[in-house]
Enzyme design. Structure first.
Site, PDB file in Angstrom:
ATOM      1  CD  GLU A  79      12.978 -27.063   1.797  1.00  0.00           C
ATOM      2  OE1 GLU A  79      14.285 -27.211   2.339  1.00  0.00           O
ATOM      3  OE2 GLU A  79      12.082 -27.943   1.347  1.00  0.00           O
TER       4      GLU A  79
ATOM      5  CG  ASN B 118      19.967 -18.101  -1.638  1.00  0.00           C
ATOM      6  OD1 ASN B 118      18.905 -17.832  -1.583  1.00  0.00           O
ATOM      7  ND2 ASN B 118      20.540 -19.289  -1.282  1.00  0.00           N
TER       8      ASN B 118
ATOM      9  CB  CYS C 127      20.295 -23.165   2.369  1.00  0.00           C
ATOM     10  SG  CYS C 127      19.938 -23.969   0.745  1.00  0.00           S
TER      11      CYS C 127
ATOM     12  CD  GLU D  32       9.648 -26.586  -1.302  1.00  0.00           C
ATOM     13  OE1 GLU D  32      10.749 -25.983  -1.850  1.00  0.00           O
ATOM     14  OE2 GLU D  32       8.779 -25.717  -0.969  1.00  0.00           O
TER      15      GLU D  32
HETATM   16  P1  NAD Z   1      14.937 -14.027   5.022  1.00  0.00           P
HETATM   17  O1  NAD Z   1      14.215 -15.075   5.924  1.00  0.00           O
HETATM   18  O2  NAD Z   1      15.385 -12.787   5.582  1.00  0.00           O
HETATM   19  O3  NAD Z   1      14.093 -13.734   4.039  1.00  0.00           O
HETATM   20  C1  NAD Z   1      13.177 -14.712   3.104  1.00  0.00           C
HETATM   21  C2  NAD Z   1      12.137 -14.056   2.427  1.00  0.00           C
HETATM   22  O4  NAD Z   1      11.273 -13.811   3.533  1.00  0.00           O
HETATM   23  C3  NAD Z   1      12.316 -12.853   1.796  1.00  0.00           C
HETATM   24  O5  NAD Z   1      11.412 -12.776   0.739  1.00  0.00           O
HETATM   25  C4  NAD Z   1      12.025 -11.772   2.965  1.00  0.00           C
HETATM   26  O6  NAD Z   1      11.383 -10.580   2.546  1.00  0.00           O
HETATM   27  C5  NAD Z   1      10.584 -12.663   3.668  1.00  0.00           C
HETATM   28  N1  NAD Z   1      10.548 -12.235   5.029  1.00  0.00           N
HETATM   29  C6  NAD Z   1      11.078 -11.564   6.038  1.00  0.00           C
HETATM   30  N2  NAD Z   1      10.537 -11.472   6.936  1.00  0.00           N
HETATM   31  C7  NAD Z   1       9.091 -11.889   6.875  1.00  0.00           C
HETATM   32  C8  NAD Z   1       8.142 -11.945   7.527  1.00  0.00           C
HETATM   33  N3  NAD Z   1       8.081 -11.498   8.981  1.00  0.00           N
HETATM   34  N4  NAD Z   1       6.716 -12.405   7.339  1.00  0.00           N
HETATM   35  C9  NAD Z   1       6.897 -13.104   5.970  1.00  0.00           C
HETATM   36  N5  NAD Z   1       8.017 -12.952   5.168  1.00  0.00           N
HETATM   37  C10 NAD Z   1       9.154 -12.404   5.675  1.00  0.00           C
HETATM   38  O7  NAD Z   1      16.123 -14.904   4.631  1.00  0.00           O
HETATM   39  P2  NAD Z   1      17.076 -14.143   3.107  1.00  0.00           P
HETATM   40  O8  NAD Z   1      18.067 -13.702   4.134  1.00  0.00           O
HETATM   41  O9  NAD Z   1      16.496 -13.578   2.165  1.00  0.00           O
HETATM   42  O10 NAD Z   1      17.736 -15.664   2.472  1.00  0.00           O
HETATM   43  C11 NAD Z   1      18.987 -16.240   3.493  1.00  0.00           C
HETATM   44  C12 NAD Z   1      18.382 -17.403   4.178  1.00  0.00           C
HETATM   45  O11 NAD Z   1      17.672 -18.371   3.496  1.00  0.00           O
HETATM   46  C13 NAD Z   1      19.431 -18.237   4.783  1.00  0.00           C
HETATM   47  O12 NAD Z   1      19.279 -18.593   6.313  1.00  0.00           O
HETATM   48  C14 NAD Z   1      19.500 -19.491   4.025  1.00  0.00           C
HETATM   49  O13 NAD Z   1      20.051 -20.696   4.530  1.00  0.00           O
HETATM   50  C15 NAD Z   1      18.053 -19.828   3.691  1.00  0.00           C
HETATM   51  N6  NAD Z   1      17.784 -20.513   2.343  1.00  0.00           N
HETATM   52  C16 NAD Z   1      17.282 -21.829   2.713  1.00  0.00           C
HETATM   53  C17 NAD Z   1      17.353 -22.807   1.383  1.00  0.00           C
HETATM   54  C18 NAD Z   1      16.831 -24.008   1.684  1.00  0.00           C
HETATM   55  O14 NAD Z   1      16.143 -24.605   0.739  1.00  0.00           O
HETATM   56  N7  NAD Z   1      16.724 -24.603   2.964  1.00  0.00           N
HETATM   57  C19 NAD Z   1      17.672 -22.190   0.266  1.00  0.00           C
HETATM   58  C20 NAD Z   1      18.130 -20.916   0.228  1.00  0.00           C
HETATM   59  C21 NAD Z   1      18.056 -19.956   1.124  1.00  0.00           C
END
Ligand code: NAD
Ligand code: MN
Length: 490
Positions: free
Chosen positions: A256, A158, A290, A471
């Site tokens: 996060e 995102n 998020c 963080e």
């Molecule tokens: P995601 O969990 O699908 O992917 C995040 C990252 O993890 C990507 O690089 C992905 O390739 C990797 N990943 C996926 N499966 C994995 C596994 N089994 N092992 C290791 N890595 C893996 O999330 P997304 O769809 O890319 O992002 C959206 C999500 O992120 C939403 O839930 C959003 O709320 C959250 N988010 C949180 C924050 C925060 O600071 N709290 C900030 C931004 C986004």
């Protein structure tokens, strides 16, 4: 791949390992969200590539961790300056790759990536550790902090460069070396940054970037025995998998995760500020932040007035092609994600809720070449139960629910009635009430009469399903270092 693939030229990314661009034998298609067309090919790395990156990071660790904070600081500042010098290129690339507006990329996100490096280049110069005297025992106790080693950094799609640099900067500032993996859907700006590392003076192996999917590249990092620390930003479901895969190694984890953030609007709120800010907090970055608001609780006696003004403003929130500097919202990240977000709107309808504007109500105009883009209008849902999945699950799109409440006690209970606990927003002029409510909300952050204002010195993170760890200036320093207590008998 589409049939015409051989006639097109794609942007081809390569991994960056040990200071060199390294081709990968497998690739993934990457789409332009505004047109639905493949425009880029991203390495589909696995164990082999991750092993090479971890080895490079291990080799680079002794020399990098032995540098003085000032030496590392100077390199981080240089890198920040170089990204800034290419700001427009980065902004264009981020907007094309992610679907976000060029305005958001240009004015907020790439500048923040620059600032992440400047910020940690500065904070690293100012940390001190603790000392406790025990004269009666003839002892002095103190703590030391040392970098952890090879840090595994995994970031979502995102806010691509913004969130990746929020991890890389503190990790290397504190003397760690890193193996990082951005989302396979938004890898371009990370790859562009690799081209600047050498010129900035980052030694080979200090920052390694391996591109690919979560299940292959991500899990190879998470389950690598020589990566003692994982900083992850992404979904709650992926975090669970990461905890499972890293459990045998007892790794340091910072997670996060998602949110289902409430805005609580009392009847004394300044609606002239509250309405536009809540539109922004609901729909910024297509609702793909998020911290976006997705449950709006409005006190009963101003409910109708708020709703009318809110829907009117939401309808003015302009959706269009990301490169148009006049639009407020671009395209969602992927076809799958668009379908998922739409499915929540359908679910709400099937449950008898009302959709007041957006999806299925208003029509969207985009140029012909963007007809297959992943666009969705800002959508406002009302007359929906707190128990609906639309009020419980993270939708992560431009869809927000508005519901009435009567008392302070009631709204606190309802706001807390979700599995998430990332952030909340409270609107009132009554300082006593603001304080009481803020204290009782189960979230890591509360904004009152504003949204998204952040001092990077202070902790960022969530409670419950929104994550573990924080963080920020001091918190990132603590996370990316290992503390030791030493007792000297004198
Ligand atoms: P995601 O969990 O699908 O992917 C995040 C990252 O993890 C990507 O690089 C992905 O390739 C990797 N990943 C996926 N499966 C994995 C596994 N089994 N092992 C290791 N890595 C893996 O999330 P997304 O769809 O890319 O992002 C959206 C999500 O992120 C939403 O839930 C959003 O709320 C959250 N988010 C949180 C924050 C925060 O600071 N709290 C900030 C931004 C986004
Ligand atoms: Mn992309």
């Amino acid at each position: 791949m589409p049939k015409m693939a051989h006639q097109r030229t794609y942007l081809m990314l390569e991994n960056y390992i040990g200071g060199k661009f390294v081709p990968c034998s497998r690739h993934l298609d990457s789409y332009d969200p505004s047109s639905g067309e493949v425009y880029c090919r991203v390495p589909d790395s696995g164990t082999e590539e991750v092993d090479a990156a971890v080895n490079a990071a291990k080799d680079a660790f002794p020399a990098w961790s032995a540098k003085s904070p000032l030496q590392r600081s100077q390199i981080l500042h240089k890198l920040a300056d170089l990204i800034e010098a290419h700001l427009e290129e980065f902004a264009q690339a981020e907007s094309k790759d992610q679907g976000k507006t060029i305005t958001a990329a240009r004015s907020m996100e790439i500048p923040r990536a620059v600032y992440n490096f400047h910020f940690f280049a500065s904070t690293i110069l100012h940390h001190t550790t603790e000392c406790a005297e025990m004269d009666h025992m003839g002892c002095t106790n103190f703590t030391t902090r040392t970098p952890v080693g090879v840090a595994g950094l995994i970031s979502p799609w995102n806010l691509p460069l913004y969130l990746l640099t929020w991890k890389i900067a503190p990790a290397i500032a504190t003397g760690n070396t890193v193996v990082a993996k951005p989302s396979e859907m938004t890898s371009v700006t990370a790859w562009m940054m690799c081209k600047l590392l050498d010129e900035a003076g980052v030694p080979p192996g200090v920052v390694n970037i391996v591109f690919g999917t979560g299940p292959r590249a991500g899990e190879a990092i998470v389950s690598h025995p020589d990566v003692p620390l994982i900083s992850f930003t992404g979904s709650t479901l992926t975090a669970q998998r990461i905890r499972e895969r890293s459990a045998p190694f007892c790794k340091k984890l910072s997670l996060e995760l998602g949110g289902k953030n409430p805005a609580i609007i009392f009847d004394d709120a300044n609606l002239d500020e509250c309405v536009p800010t809540t539109v922004r907090s609901s729909f910024t970055n297509q609702g793909e932040v998020c911290l976006c608001t997705s449950r709006i609780f409005v006190q009963k006696n101003i409910y109708n007035q708020f709703l009318e003004r809110f829907v009117e403003s939401a309808r003015k929130w302009k959706v269009g092609i990301p490169s148009d500097p006049t639009v407020n919202m671009g395209a969602l990240i992927s076809k799958e994600h668009l379908e998922k977000v739409k499915s929540y709107v359908n679910l709400a309808k099937n449950e008898g809720a009302k959709v007041l504007c957006g999806e299925g109500i208003d029509s969207l105009e985009v140029p012909d070449k963007n007809k297959m883009g992943y666009f969705l209008l800002p959508t406002v849902i009302t007359e929906i139960k707190d128990s609906s999945r639309c009020m419980q699950e993270e939708i992560f799109g431009p869809v927000t629910c508005v519901v009435p409440f009567e008392t302070e006690e009631e709204v606190i209970q309802r706001a807390n009635n979700v599995k998430y606990g990332l952030a909340a927003t409270v609107w009132s002029q009554d300082i006593g009430r603001i304080y009481r409510v803020a204290k009782k909300l189960h979230t890591g952050m509360v904004w009152t009469n504003c949204w998204l204002i952040r001092d990077l010195n202070l902790p960022f993170g969530g409670v419950k399903a929104s994550g573990i760890g924080r963080e920020g200036g001091k918190d990132s320093f603590e996370f990316f270092t290992e503390v030791k207590t030493i007792t000297i008998k004198h």
